[in-house]
Motif scaffolding. Structure first.
Motif, PDB file in Angstrom:
ATOM      1  N   PRO A   1       3.487   0.971   0.441  1.00  0.00           N
ATOM      2  CA  PRO A   1       4.398  -0.386   0.605  1.00  0.00           C
ATOM      3  C   PRO A   1       3.787  -1.805   0.459  1.00  0.00           C
ATOM      4  O   PRO A   1       4.466  -2.577  -0.085  1.00  0.00           O
ATOM      5  CB  PRO A   1       5.174   0.211   1.646  1.00  0.00           C
ATOM      6  CG  PRO A   1       4.112   0.731   2.572  1.00  0.00           C
ATOM      7  CD  PRO A   1       3.364   1.695   1.698  1.00  0.00           C
ATOM      8  N   ARG A   2       2.547  -1.929   0.628  1.00  0.00           N
ATOM      9  CA  ARG A   2       1.997  -3.130   0.732  1.00  0.00           C
ATOM     10  C   ARG A   2       1.839  -3.745  -0.818  1.00  0.00           C
ATOM     11  O   ARG A   2       1.684  -4.880  -1.327  1.00  0.00           O
ATOM     12  CB  ARG A   2       0.540  -3.092   1.434  1.00  0.00           C
ATOM     13  CG  ARG A   2       0.759  -2.904   2.858  1.00  0.00           C
ATOM     14  CD  ARG A   2      -0.471  -2.683   3.355  1.00  0.00           C
ATOM     15  NE  ARG A   2      -1.139  -1.546   2.937  1.00  0.00           N
ATOM     16  CZ  ARG A   2      -2.260  -1.191   3.082  1.00  0.00           C
ATOM     17  NH1 ARG A   2      -3.113  -1.740   4.185  1.00  0.00           N
ATOM     18  NH2 ARG A   2      -2.814   0.025   2.775  1.00  0.00           N
ATOM     19  N   LEU A   3       1.824  -2.780  -1.721  1.00  0.00           N
ATOM     20  CA  LEU A   3       1.407  -3.214  -3.112  1.00  0.00           C
ATOM     21  C   LEU A   3       2.691  -2.852  -4.043  1.00  0.00           C
ATOM     22  O   LEU A   3       2.471  -2.608  -5.210  1.00  0.00           O
ATOM     23  CB  LEU A   3       0.354  -1.972  -3.653  1.00  0.00           C
ATOM     24  CG  LEU A   3      -1.121  -2.339  -2.836  1.00  0.00           C
ATOM     25  CD1 LEU A   3      -2.220  -1.219  -3.373  1.00  0.00           C
ATOM     26  CD2 LEU A   3      -1.544  -3.678  -2.701  1.00  0.00           C
ATOM     27  N   ALA A   4       3.655  -2.198  -3.384  1.00  0.00           N
ATOM     28  CA  ALA A   4       4.880  -1.902  -4.201  1.00  0.00           C
ATOM     29  C   ALA A   4       5.331  -3.115  -5.109  1.00  0.00           C
ATOM     30  O   ALA A   4       5.710  -4.341  -4.638  1.00  0.00           O
ATOM     31  CB  ALA A   4       6.015  -1.532  -3.452  1.00  0.00           C
ATOM     32  N   HIS A   5       5.451  -2.877  -6.479  1.00  0.00           N
ATOM     33  CA  HIS A   5       5.992  -4.049  -7.126  1.00  0.00           C
ATOM     34  C   HIS A   5       7.334  -4.425  -6.979  1.00  0.00           C
ATOM     35  O   HIS A   5       8.118  -3.407  -6.882  1.00  0.00           O
ATOM     36  CB  HIS A   5       5.535  -3.784  -8.721  1.00  0.00           C
ATOM     37  CG  HIS A   5       5.804  -4.911  -9.704  1.00  0.00           C
ATOM     38  ND1 HIS A   5       6.926  -5.345 -10.160  1.00  0.00           N
ATOM     39  CD2 HIS A   5       4.803  -5.695 -10.109  1.00  0.00           C
ATOM     40  CE1 HIS A   5       6.733  -6.483 -10.814  1.00  0.00           C
ATOM     41  NE2 HIS A   5       5.332  -6.641 -10.864  1.00  0.00           N
TER      42      HIS A   5
ATOM     43  N   ALA B   1      -6.026  -6.343  -3.880  1.00  0.00           N
ATOM     44  CA  ALA B   1      -5.976  -5.257  -2.950  1.00  0.00           C
ATOM     45  C   ALA B   1      -6.246  -4.137  -3.530  1.00  0.00           C
ATOM     46  O   ALA B   1      -7.078  -2.963  -2.764  1.00  0.00           O
ATOM     47  CB  ALA B   1      -4.618  -5.230  -2.326  1.00  0.00           C
ATOM     48  N   ARG B   2      -5.734  -3.537  -4.797  1.00  0.00           N
ATOM     49  CA  ARG B   2      -5.951  -2.491  -5.469  1.00  0.00           C
ATOM     50  C   ARG B   2      -7.525  -2.353  -5.885  1.00  0.00           C
ATOM     51  O   ARG B   2      -8.291  -1.131  -5.766  1.00  0.00           O
ATOM     52  CB  ARG B   2      -5.396  -2.263  -6.702  1.00  0.00           C
ATOM     53  CG  ARG B   2      -5.526  -1.027  -7.676  1.00  0.00           C
ATOM     54  CD  ARG B   2      -4.423  -0.879  -8.379  1.00  0.00           C
ATOM     55  NE  ARG B   2      -4.182  -1.973  -9.477  1.00  0.00           N
ATOM     56  CZ  ARG B   2      -4.715  -2.031 -10.518  1.00  0.00           C
ATOM     57  NH1 ARG B   2      -5.797  -1.384 -11.103  1.00  0.00           N
ATOM     58  NH2 ARG B   2      -4.420  -3.168 -11.454  1.00  0.00           N
ATOM     59  N   LEU B   3      -8.251  -3.296  -6.487  1.00  0.00           N
ATOM     60  CA  LEU B   3      -9.721  -3.187  -6.425  1.00  0.00           C
ATOM     61  C   LEU B   3     -10.520  -3.149  -5.241  1.00  0.00           C
ATOM     62  O   LEU B   3     -11.542  -2.417  -5.447  1.00  0.00           O
ATOM     63  CB  LEU B   3      -9.974  -4.589  -7.123  1.00  0.00           C
ATOM     64  CG  LEU B   3      -9.636  -4.886  -8.726  1.00  0.00           C
ATOM     65  CD1 LEU B   3      -9.912  -6.264  -9.054  1.00  0.00           C
ATOM     66  CD2 LEU B   3     -10.064  -3.911  -9.846  1.00  0.00           C
ATOM     67  N   LEU B   4     -10.149  -3.663  -4.154  1.00  0.00           N
ATOM     68  CA  LEU B   4     -10.835  -3.293  -3.045  1.00  0.00           C
ATOM     69  C   LEU B   4     -10.909  -2.048  -2.578  1.00  0.00           C
ATOM     70  O   LEU B   4     -11.924  -1.486  -2.052  1.00  0.00           O
ATOM     71  CB  LEU B   4     -10.322  -4.260  -2.013  1.00  0.00           C
ATOM     72  CG  LEU B   4     -10.465  -5.870  -1.860  1.00  0.00           C
ATOM     73  CD1 LEU B   4      -9.599  -6.584  -0.994  1.00  0.00           C
ATOM     74  CD2 LEU B   4     -11.725  -6.228  -1.745  1.00  0.00           C
ATOM     75  N   VAL B   5      -9.587  -1.063  -2.799  1.00  0.00           N
ATOM     76  CA  VAL B   5      -9.703  -0.021  -2.458  1.00  0.00           C
ATOM     77  C   VAL B   5     -10.223   0.967  -3.705  1.00  0.00           C
ATOM     78  O   VAL B   5     -10.959   1.751  -3.165  1.00  0.00           O
ATOM     79  CB  VAL B   5      -8.112   0.500  -2.321  1.00  0.00           C
ATOM     80  CG1 VAL B   5      -8.091   2.060  -2.003  1.00  0.00           C
ATOM     81  CG2 VAL B   5      -7.517  -0.238  -0.997  1.00  0.00           C
ATOM     82  N   GLU B   6     -10.082   0.599  -4.955  1.00  0.00           N
ATOM     83  CA  GLU B   6     -10.543   1.587  -5.815  1.00  0.00           C
ATOM     84  C   GLU B   6     -11.916   1.201  -6.308  1.00  0.00           C
ATOM     85  O   GLU B   6     -12.591   1.878  -7.234  1.00  0.00           O
ATOM     86  CB  GLU B   6      -9.645   1.501  -6.991  1.00  0.00           C
ATOM     87  CG  GLU B   6      -8.073   1.952  -6.477  1.00  0.00           C
ATOM     88  CD  GLU B   6      -6.991   2.138  -7.689  1.00  0.00           C
ATOM     89  OE1 GLU B   6      -7.499   1.488  -8.910  1.00  0.00           O
ATOM     90  OE2 GLU B   6      -6.020   2.529  -7.707  1.00  0.00           O
ATOM     91  N   SER B   7     -12.457   0.172  -5.998  1.00  0.00           N
ATOM     92  CA  SER B   7     -13.920  -0.227  -6.760  1.00  0.00           C
ATOM     93  C   SER B   7     -14.955  -0.381  -5.442  1.00  0.00           C
ATOM     94  O   SER B   7     -14.313  -0.840  -4.386  1.00  0.00           O
ATOM     95  CB  SER B   7     -13.838  -1.136  -7.602  1.00  0.00           C
ATOM     96  OG  SER B   7     -13.692  -2.468  -7.117  1.00  0.00           O
ATOM     97  N   ASP B   8     -16.157  -0.636  -5.687  1.00  0.00           N
ATOM     98  CA  ASP B   8     -16.899  -1.103  -4.797  1.00  0.00           C
ATOM     99  C   ASP B   8     -17.597  -2.319  -5.248  1.00  0.00           C
ATOM    100  O   ASP B   8     -18.631  -2.779  -4.756  1.00  0.00           O
ATOM    101  CB  ASP B   8     -18.158  -0.182  -4.555  1.00  0.00           C
ATOM    102  CG  ASP B   8     -18.885   0.211  -5.842  1.00  0.00           C
ATOM    103  OD1 ASP B   8     -18.682  -0.525  -6.966  1.00  0.00           O
ATOM    104  OD2 ASP B   8     -19.893   1.021  -5.969  1.00  0.00           O
ATOM    105  N   ALA B   9     -16.841  -3.164  -6.130  1.00  0.00           N
ATOM    106  CA  ALA B   9     -17.290  -4.509  -6.511  1.00  0.00           C
ATOM    107  C   ALA B   9     -17.378  -5.532  -5.074  1.00  0.00           C
ATOM    108  O   ALA B   9     -16.403  -5.432  -4.378  1.00  0.00           O
ATOM    109  CB  ALA B   9     -16.156  -5.083  -7.566  1.00  0.00           C
ATOM    110  N   PRO B  10     -18.344  -6.313  -5.139  1.00  0.00           N
ATOM    111  CA  PRO B  10     -18.473  -7.242  -4.430  1.00  0.00           C
ATOM    112  C   PRO B  10     -17.146  -8.189  -4.070  1.00  0.00           C
ATOM    113  O   PRO B  10     -16.459  -8.350  -5.188  1.00  0.00           O
ATOM    114  CB  PRO B  10     -19.718  -8.190  -4.668  1.00  0.00           C
ATOM    115  CG  PRO B  10     -20.317  -7.457  -5.634  1.00  0.00           C
ATOM    116  CD  PRO B  10     -19.483  -6.609  -6.371  1.00  0.00           C
TER     117      PRO B  10
END
Length: 320
Positions: free
Chosen positions: A121-125, A261-270
Protein backbone atom coordinates in the motif's frame (compact mmCIF):
# COMPACT_ATOMS: atom_id res chain seq x y z
CA UNK A 1 9.25 2.97 -18.77
CA UNK A 2 5.83 4.45 -19.57
CA UNK A 3 3.23 5.12 -16.89
CA UNK A 4 1.19 1.88 -17.14
CA UNK A 5 4.33 -0.27 -17.25
CA UNK A 6 5.59 1.48 -14.14
CA UNK A 7 2.28 0.93 -12.36
CA UNK A 8 2.54 -2.84 -12.84
CA UNK A 9 6.23 -2.89 -11.89
CA UNK A 10 5.56 -0.85 -8.76
CA UNK A 11 2.32 -2.43 -7.60
CA UNK A 12 3.45 -5.94 -6.75
CA UNK A 13 5.41 -7.29 -3.81
CA UNK A 14 6.44 -10.93 -3.66
CA UNK A 15 5.35 -13.07 -6.58
CA UNK A 16 1.93 -13.54 -8.16
CA UNK A 17 -0.03 -16.77 -7.89
CA UNK A 18 -2.45 -18.29 -10.37
CA UNK A 19 -4.57 -21.39 -10.85
CA UNK A 20 -6.63 -23.06 -13.51
CA UNK A 21 -9.80 -24.25 -11.77
CA UNK A 22 -12.28 -26.77 -13.19
CA UNK A 23 -15.72 -26.21 -11.65
CA UNK A 24 -18.36 -28.95 -11.99
CA UNK A 25 -22.04 -28.17 -11.42
CA UNK A 26 -23.44 -27.68 -8.93
CA UNK A 27 -20.84 -25.31 -7.54
CA UNK A 28 -20.34 -21.92 -5.94
CA UNK A 29 -17.63 -20.25 -3.90
CA UNK A 30 -17.17 -17.08 -1.90
CA UNK A 31 -13.82 -15.33 -2.25
CA UNK A 32 -13.12 -13.31 0.92
CA UNK A 33 -11.91 -9.73 0.88
CA UNK A 34 -8.14 -9.36 0.82
CA UNK A 35 -7.14 -5.73 1.40
CA UNK A 36 -3.79 -4.96 -0.14
CA UNK A 37 -4.22 -7.34 -3.05
CA UNK A 38 -5.57 -7.42 -6.59
CA UNK A 39 -6.92 -10.35 -8.56
CA UNK A 40 -8.64 -11.29 -11.78
CA UNK A 41 -10.86 -14.13 -12.97
CA UNK A 42 -10.88 -15.27 -16.60
CA UNK A 43 -13.41 -17.71 -18.06
CA UNK A 44 -11.65 -20.26 -20.28
CA UNK A 45 -14.54 -22.68 -20.85
CA UNK A 46 -18.27 -22.72 -20.16
CA UNK A 47 -20.11 -19.95 -18.36
CA UNK A 48 -20.82 -18.79 -14.82
CA UNK A 49 -21.97 -15.85 -12.71
CA UNK A 50 -19.86 -13.28 -10.94
CA UNK A 51 -21.49 -12.11 -7.70
CA UNK A 52 -20.05 -8.77 -6.49
CA UNK A 53 -20.16 -7.72 -2.86
CA UNK A 54 -22.60 -4.99 -3.95
CA UNK A 55 -24.91 -5.01 -6.94
CA UNK A 56 -26.49 -7.59 -9.20
CA UNK A 57 -24.83 -10.84 -10.39
CA UNK A 58 -23.01 -10.53 -13.74
CA UNK A 59 -23.16 -13.33 -16.33
CA UNK A 60 -19.74 -14.40 -17.63
CA UNK A 61 -18.93 -16.36 -20.78
CA UNK A 62 -15.79 -17.68 -22.47
CA UNK A 63 -13.12 -14.98 -22.73
CA UNK A 64 -14.64 -12.62 -20.16
CA UNK A 65 -12.20 -11.03 -17.71
CA UNK A 66 -13.08 -9.63 -14.28
CA UNK A 67 -10.44 -7.53 -12.51
CA UNK A 68 -10.69 -6.60 -8.81
CA UNK A 69 -8.02 -3.98 -8.06
CA UNK A 70 -8.87 -3.44 -4.38
CA UNK A 71 -9.25 -6.98 -3.09
CA UNK A 72 -13.00 -6.77 -2.50
CA UNK A 73 -14.93 -9.94 -1.68
CA UNK A 74 -17.03 -11.63 -4.37
CA UNK A 75 -18.62 -14.90 -5.36
CA UNK A 76 -18.47 -17.17 -8.37
CA UNK A 77 -21.20 -19.71 -9.13
CA UNK A 78 -23.04 -21.68 -11.77
CA UNK A 79 -26.41 -20.50 -10.40
CA UNK A 80 -26.92 -16.99 -8.96
CA UNK A 81 -30.04 -18.19 -7.10
CA UNK A 82 -28.07 -20.70 -5.03
CA UNK A 83 -26.77 -19.42 -1.67
CA UNK A 84 -22.99 -19.24 -1.66
CA UNK A 85 -21.04 -21.06 1.06
CA UNK A 86 -18.76 -19.08 3.36
CA UNK A 87 -15.06 -18.88 2.41
CA UNK A 88 -12.93 -21.81 3.50
CA UNK A 89 -10.19 -19.67 5.02
CA UNK A 90 -7.57 -22.15 3.81
CA UNK A 91 -4.07 -20.65 3.83
CA UNK A 92 -0.69 -21.43 2.33
CA UNK A 93 2.56 -20.05 3.72
CA UNK A 94 4.33 -20.47 0.35
CA UNK A 95 1.74 -20.71 -2.41
CA UNK A 96 2.73 -22.07 -5.80
CA UNK A 97 3.17 -19.69 -8.71
CA UNK A 98 0.61 -21.69 -10.67
CA UNK A 99 -1.56 -24.70 -9.88
CA UNK A 100 -4.59 -26.61 -11.14
CA UNK A 101 -7.63 -27.62 -9.09
CA UNK A 102 -11.04 -29.24 -9.43
CA UNK A 103 -14.10 -28.10 -7.44
CA UNK A 104 -17.80 -28.99 -7.31
CA UNK A 105 -19.97 -31.88 -8.39
CA UNK A 106 -20.15 -33.97 -11.57
CA UNK A 107 -22.26 -31.79 -13.87
CA UNK A 108 -21.41 -29.33 -16.63
CA UNK A 109 -17.87 -27.97 -16.52
CA UNK A 110 -16.71 -24.36 -16.32
CA UNK A 111 -12.98 -23.60 -16.34
CA UNK A 112 -11.59 -20.35 -14.97
CA UNK A 113 -8.16 -18.87 -14.54
CA UNK A 114 -7.75 -16.99 -11.26
CA UNK A 115 -4.66 -14.87 -10.59
CA UNK A 116 -3.71 -12.79 -7.58
CA UNK A 117 -1.13 -10.19 -6.59
CA UNK A 118 -0.12 -8.87 -3.19
CA UNK A 119 0.28 -5.08 -3.23
CA UNK A 120 2.39 -2.80 -1.05
CA UNK A 121 0.00 0.00 0.00
CA UNK A 122 2.93 2.37 0.51
CA UNK A 123 3.83 2.04 -3.17
CA UNK A 124 0.36 1.82 -4.70
CA UNK A 125 0.12 4.20 -7.63
CA UNK A 126 -2.77 6.71 -7.61
CA UNK A 127 -3.96 5.08 -10.83
CA UNK A 128 -4.98 2.00 -8.84
CA UNK A 129 -6.91 4.05 -6.30
CA UNK A 130 -8.85 5.63 -9.17
CA UNK A 131 -10.15 2.27 -10.42
CA UNK A 132 -13.66 1.02 -9.59
CA UNK A 133 -14.08 -2.09 -7.39
CA UNK A 134 -14.85 -4.31 -10.39
CA UNK A 135 -13.74 -4.05 -14.02
CA UNK A 136 -15.54 -6.44 -16.38
CA UNK A 137 -14.18 -6.83 -19.91
CA UNK A 138 -16.48 -8.83 -22.14
CA UNK A 139 -15.26 -11.14 -24.89
CA UNK A 140 -16.87 -9.13 -27.67
CA UNK A 141 -15.73 -10.41 -31.07
CA UNK A 142 -12.70 -8.42 -32.25
CA UNK A 143 -12.20 -6.56 -28.96
CA UNK A 144 -8.96 -6.79 -26.97
CA UNK A 145 -7.20 -9.32 -29.27
CA UNK A 146 -3.86 -8.91 -27.44
CA UNK A 147 -5.52 -9.71 -24.10
CA UNK A 148 -7.13 -12.84 -25.57
CA UNK A 149 -3.79 -13.99 -26.98
CA UNK A 150 -2.01 -13.46 -23.64
CA UNK A 151 -4.76 -15.34 -21.80
CA UNK A 152 -4.48 -18.30 -24.18
CA UNK A 153 -0.70 -18.43 -23.73
CA UNK A 154 -1.05 -18.19 -19.95
CA UNK A 155 -3.63 -20.96 -19.80
CA UNK A 156 -1.42 -23.15 -21.98
CA UNK A 157 1.59 -22.70 -19.70
CA UNK A 158 -0.46 -23.52 -16.59
CA UNK A 159 -2.01 -26.58 -18.26
CA UNK A 160 1.35 -27.91 -19.45
CA UNK A 161 4.27 -26.35 -17.54
CA UNK A 162 7.68 -26.92 -19.13
CA UNK A 163 11.21 -25.55 -18.83
CA UNK A 164 11.15 -21.83 -18.09
CA UNK A 165 7.48 -21.85 -17.07
CA UNK A 166 8.03 -19.80 -13.89
CA UNK A 167 9.47 -16.86 -15.82
CA UNK A 168 6.98 -17.19 -18.67
CA UNK A 169 3.95 -17.33 -16.35
CA UNK A 170 5.14 -14.31 -14.35
CA UNK A 171 5.71 -12.32 -17.56
CA UNK A 172 2.33 -13.33 -18.98
CA UNK A 173 0.57 -12.33 -15.75
CA UNK A 174 2.16 -8.90 -16.09
CA UNK A 175 1.07 -8.77 -19.74
CA UNK A 176 -2.53 -9.67 -18.86
CA UNK A 177 -2.53 -7.00 -16.14
CA UNK A 178 -1.25 -4.39 -18.58
CA UNK A 179 -3.76 -5.34 -21.27
CA UNK A 180 -6.62 -5.10 -18.75
CA UNK A 181 -5.49 -1.64 -17.63
CA UNK A 182 -4.91 -0.51 -21.21
CA UNK A 183 -8.38 -1.66 -22.25
CA UNK A 184 -9.97 0.11 -19.30
CA UNK A 185 -8.10 3.40 -19.60
CA UNK A 186 -8.49 3.68 -23.36
CA UNK A 187 -12.24 3.09 -23.37
CA UNK A 188 -14.01 6.23 -24.51
CA UNK A 189 -16.70 6.00 -21.83
CA UNK A 190 -14.13 5.98 -19.02
CA UNK A 191 -12.16 8.91 -20.40
CA UNK A 192 -15.21 11.17 -20.33
CA UNK A 193 -15.30 10.95 -16.52
CA UNK A 194 -11.94 12.70 -16.06
CA UNK A 195 -9.28 11.67 -13.56
CA UNK A 196 -6.42 9.36 -14.48
CA UNK A 197 -8.20 7.90 -17.48
CA UNK A 198 -8.50 11.37 -18.96
CA UNK A 199 -4.92 12.22 -17.91
CA UNK A 200 -3.50 9.23 -19.78
CA UNK A 201 -5.68 10.00 -22.81
CA UNK A 202 -4.68 13.70 -22.83
CA UNK A 203 -1.75 14.08 -25.25
CA UNK A 204 -0.14 16.99 -23.41
CA UNK A 205 -0.41 15.61 -19.88
CA UNK A 206 0.48 12.14 -21.17
CA UNK A 207 3.74 13.45 -22.66
CA UNK A 208 4.68 15.11 -19.37
CA UNK A 209 3.91 11.99 -17.33
CA UNK A 210 5.88 9.86 -19.75
CA UNK A 211 8.87 12.22 -19.47
CA UNK A 212 8.82 12.11 -15.66
CA UNK A 213 8.57 8.34 -15.60
CA UNK A 214 11.30 7.78 -18.17
CA UNK A 215 13.78 10.19 -16.59
CA UNK A 216 12.98 10.95 -12.92
CA UNK A 217 16.62 11.95 -12.40
CA UNK A 218 16.32 15.03 -14.62
CA UNK A 219 16.05 18.43 -12.98
CA UNK A 220 12.47 18.96 -14.11
CA UNK A 221 10.74 22.28 -13.61
CA UNK A 222 7.17 23.26 -14.41
CA UNK A 223 8.56 25.17 -17.39
CA UNK A 224 10.51 22.21 -18.79
CA UNK A 225 7.56 19.86 -18.29
CA UNK A 226 5.27 22.38 -19.97
CA UNK A 227 7.69 22.40 -22.90
CA UNK A 228 7.42 18.60 -23.11
CA UNK A 229 3.64 18.96 -23.08
CA UNK A 230 3.65 21.71 -25.69
CA UNK A 231 1.69 24.11 -23.46
CA UNK A 232 2.29 27.36 -21.65
CA UNK A 233 3.51 27.08 -18.07
CA UNK A 234 0.21 28.23 -16.57
CA UNK A 235 -1.94 26.21 -18.95
CA UNK A 236 0.06 23.05 -18.32
CA UNK A 237 0.05 23.42 -14.53
CA UNK A 238 -3.70 23.95 -14.52
CA UNK A 239 -4.49 21.03 -16.83
CA UNK A 240 -2.12 18.63 -15.06
CA UNK A 241 -3.53 19.47 -11.61
CA UNK A 242 -7.12 19.10 -12.79
CA UNK A 243 -6.56 15.67 -14.34
CA UNK A 244 -3.95 14.10 -12.06
CA UNK A 245 -5.22 15.59 -8.81
CA UNK A 246 -1.98 17.26 -7.71
CA UNK A 247 0.52 19.78 -9.14
CA UNK A 248 3.24 18.51 -11.50
CA UNK A 249 6.16 18.81 -9.09
CA UNK A 250 4.20 17.22 -6.24
CA UNK A 251 3.52 14.19 -8.44
CA UNK A 252 7.16 14.14 -9.55
CA UNK A 253 8.32 14.04 -5.91
CA UNK A 254 5.90 11.20 -5.14
CA UNK A 255 7.10 9.23 -8.17
CA UNK A 256 10.79 9.75 -7.34
CA UNK A 257 10.36 8.54 -3.77
CA UNK A 258 8.17 5.58 -4.76
CA UNK A 259 10.82 4.57 -7.30
CA UNK A 260 13.50 4.92 -4.63
CA UNK A 261 11.51 2.73 -2.21
CA UNK A 262 11.30 0.01 -4.84
CA UNK A 263 15.04 0.26 -5.58
CA UNK A 264 15.86 0.03 -1.86
CA UNK A 265 13.93 -3.22 -1.64
CA UNK A 266 14.86 -4.81 -4.97
CA UNK A 267 18.53 -3.82 -5.30
CA UNK A 268 21.65 -3.55 -3.18
CA UNK A 269 22.66 -0.22 -4.74
CA UNK A 270 24.11 2.29 -2.23
CA UNK A 271 21.68 4.90 -0.94
CA UNK A 272 23.79 7.63 -2.56
CA UNK A 273 23.42 5.96 -5.96
CA UNK A 274 19.65 5.58 -5.55
CA UNK A 275 19.39 9.23 -4.53
CA UNK A 276 21.12 10.26 -7.76
CA UNK A 277 19.02 7.90 -9.87
CA UNK A 278 15.80 9.55 -8.69
CA UNK A 279 16.98 13.14 -9.06
CA UNK A 280 18.38 14.18 -5.67
CA UNK A 281 21.63 16.12 -5.62
CA UNK A 282 22.70 14.85 -2.21
CA UNK A 283 22.11 11.80 -0.04
CA UNK A 284 21.17 14.14 2.82
CA UNK A 285 18.37 15.85 0.87
CA UNK A 286 17.11 12.49 -0.35
CA UNK A 287 17.14 11.03 3.17
CA UNK A 288 15.10 13.90 4.56
CA UNK A 289 12.54 13.72 1.76
CA UNK A 290 12.27 9.93 2.04
CA UNK A 291 11.78 10.02 5.81
CA UNK A 292 9.00 12.62 5.46
CA UNK A 293 7.20 10.35 2.99
CA UNK A 294 7.76 6.93 4.58
CA UNK A 295 8.51 7.65 8.22
CA UNK A 296 11.88 5.89 8.07
CA UNK A 297 15.35 6.78 6.84
CA UNK A 298 16.25 4.93 3.59
CA UNK A 299 18.68 2.55 5.32
CA UNK A 300 16.18 1.57 8.02
CA UNK A 301 13.45 1.18 5.41
CA UNK A 302 15.67 -1.24 3.48
CA UNK A 303 16.58 -3.26 6.58
CA UNK A 304 13.00 -3.48 7.82
CA UNK A 305 11.72 -4.62 4.43
CA UNK A 306 14.52 -7.18 4.14
CA UNK A 307 13.52 -8.67 7.51
CA UNK A 308 9.83 -8.93 6.58
CA UNK A 309 8.62 -12.33 5.32
CA UNK A 310 8.09 -12.69 1.61
CA UNK A 311 4.53 -11.69 0.74
CA UNK A 312 2.18 -14.03 -1.04
CA UNK A 313 -1.54 -13.91 -1.38
CA UNK A 314 -1.95 -15.42 2.09
CA UNK A 315 -4.79 -17.63 0.90
CA UNK A 316 -5.30 -20.74 -1.10
CA UNK A 317 -5.66 -19.75 -4.74
CA UNK A 318 -8.89 -21.70 -4.87
CA UNK A 319 -10.18 -19.43 -2.12
CA UNK A 320 -8.86 -16.19 -3.56
Amino acid sequence: MDVLSDVVALMRTGRPVSARVSWRAPWGQTFPSAPGSASFQIVLRGSCWFVPSEGEPIPLSVGDVVFLPHGDSYGLTDDPERPLPPPTGCRHDDPELFTSAGVGGSGAETVTLVCGYRLDPRLAHPILRSLPPVIHLTATLGCHPELRAAVELLAGEIDNPRLGADTIVTSLLDAVQLYVLRAWFTSGEVCTHGGWAAALADPAVGRALDAMHRAPERRWTVESLASQAGLSRAGFARRFSELVGQPPLAYLTWWRLATAARLLVESDAPVSEIAARVGYGSEFAFGNAFKRAYGLAPGRFRRRHALAPAAGTGRSIAAR
